[in-house]
Design a protein around this motif. Structure first.
Motif, PDB file in Angstrom:
ATOM      1  N   GLU A 215       5.392  13.078   9.344  1.00  0.00           N
ATOM      2  CA  GLU A 215       4.495  12.553  10.376  1.00  0.00           C
ATOM      3  C   GLU A 215       3.043  12.620   9.902  1.00  0.00           C
ATOM      4  N   GLU A 216       2.663  13.705   9.271  1.00  0.00           N
ATOM      5  CA  GLU A 216       1.310  13.811   8.704  1.00  0.00           C
ATOM      6  C   GLU A 216       1.084  12.687   7.691  1.00  0.00           C
ATOM      7  N   GLY A 217       2.098  12.397   6.880  1.00  0.00           N
ATOM      8  CA  GLY A 217       1.996  11.304   5.926  1.00  0.00           C
ATOM      9  C   GLY A 217       1.798   9.956   6.600  1.00  0.00           C
ATOM     10  N   ARG A 218       2.501   9.726   7.716  1.00  0.00           N
ATOM     11  CA  ARG A 218       2.326   8.457   8.438  1.00  0.00           C
ATOM     12  C   ARG A 218       0.929   8.338   9.016  1.00  0.00           C
ATOM     13  N   TRP A 219       0.409   9.427   9.607  1.00  0.00           N
ATOM     14  CA  TRP A 219      -0.952   9.368  10.172  1.00  0.00           C
ATOM     15  C   TRP A 219      -1.987   9.118   9.085  1.00  0.00           C
ATOM     16  N   ALA A 220      -1.812   9.721   7.923  1.00  0.00           N
ATOM     17  CA  ALA A 220      -2.738   9.465   6.809  1.00  0.00           C
ATOM     18  C   ALA A 220      -2.634   8.007   6.371  1.00  0.00           C
TER      19      ALA A 220
ATOM     20  N   MET B  92       0.842  -1.178   0.000  1.00  0.00           N
ATOM     21  CA  MET B  92       0.000   0.000   0.000  1.00  0.00           C
ATOM     22  C   MET B  92       0.887   1.242   0.000  1.00  0.00           C
ATOM     23  N   LEU B  93       0.556   2.177  -0.827  1.00  0.00           N
ATOM     24  CA  LEU B  93       1.255   3.460  -0.888  1.00  0.00           C
ATOM     25  C   LEU B  93       0.231   4.552  -0.615  1.00  0.00           C
ATOM     26  N   ASN B  94       0.481   5.331   0.408  1.00  0.00           N
ATOM     27  CA  ASN B  94      -0.392   6.453   0.713  1.00  0.00           C
ATOM     28  C   ASN B  94       0.250   7.728   0.177  1.00  0.00           C
ATOM     29  N   LYS B  95      -0.578   8.599  -0.396  1.00  0.00           N
ATOM     30  CA  LYS B  95      -0.114   9.894  -0.895  1.00  0.00           C
ATOM     31  C   LYS B  95      -0.907  10.983  -0.199  1.00  0.00           C
ATOM     32  N   THR B  96      -0.195  11.877   0.478  1.00  0.00           N
ATOM     33  CA  THR B  96      -0.803  12.971   1.218  1.00  0.00           C
ATOM     34  C   THR B  96      -0.234  14.282   0.701  1.00  0.00           C
ATOM     35  N   ARG B  97      -1.103  15.220   0.403  1.00  0.00           N
ATOM     36  CA  ARG B  97      -0.633  16.509  -0.129  1.00  0.00           C
ATOM     37  C   ARG B  97      -0.655  17.593   0.944  1.00  0.00           C
ATOM     38  N   ILE B  98       0.394  18.411   0.921  1.00  0.00           N
ATOM     39  CA  ILE B  98       0.547  19.519   1.868  1.00  0.00           C
ATOM     40  C   ILE B  98       0.972  20.748   1.080  1.00  0.00           C
ATOM     41  N   LYS B  99       0.274  21.853   1.297  1.00  0.00           N
ATOM     42  CA  LYS B  99       0.659  23.112   0.665  1.00  0.00           C
ATOM     43  C   LYS B  99       1.589  23.868   1.613  1.00  0.00           C
ATOM     44  N   VAL B 100       2.698  24.364   1.083  1.00  0.00           N
ATOM     45  CA  VAL B 100       3.662  25.100   1.890  1.00  0.00           C
ATOM     46  C   VAL B 100       3.082  26.474   2.240  1.00  0.00           C
TER      47      VAL B 100
END
Length: 137
Positions: free
Chosen positions: A30-35, A1-9
């Protein structure tokens, strides 16, 4: 499984040089791990168990800078499972130009709150993680 999480700077992510401060990347991964965990585990069941997952090692390589307004994608997947530890590979990609911004390997352990010690992974969890690793290859 690959999770992709987007964050705007945002502005508060920047340092004196006007690019993302190195400490912020730890927050981004860390946000990516929680997602990832949101998708991988049933939250109700996961939080009721005796286990917690303390991070014991992070190796991070900074490859290129990110700046105000950039859209970053944090990619997270399991790569290795030991008797008591799991390692994840996390990458941050700048969506605008597809540049690799950060690579990180994060290792954490299966820790029993009751025993106050690292414990071997339960068989059902080990099987689920191993299947996730196999599917990513």
């Amino acid at each position: 499984m690959l999770n992709k999480t987007r964050i705007k700077v945002r502005g508060y992510h920047l340092d004196l040089f006007q690019h993302v401060n190195n400490a912020r990347y730890l927050e981004f991964i860390e946000e990516g791990r929680w997602a990832f965990f949101d998708e991988f585990f049933d939250q109700e069941d996961w939080m009721q168990q005796d286990f917690v997952w303390p991070v014991v090692n992070i190796n991070i390589n900074f490859k290129s800078e990110a700046n105000f307004g950039d859209l970053l994608e944090v990619q997270t997947r399991y790569t290795k499972i030991g008797n008591r530890s799991i390692t994840m590979k996390q990458t941050i990609i700048n969506v605008k130009n597809n540049d690799l911004v950060v690579e990180a390997d994060v290792t954490y352990v299966c820790f029993s709150k009751a025993a106050k010690a690292a414990i071997p992974f339960p068989d059902d969890l080990r099987e689920k993680v191993q299947q996730s690793i196999t599917n990513n290859i």
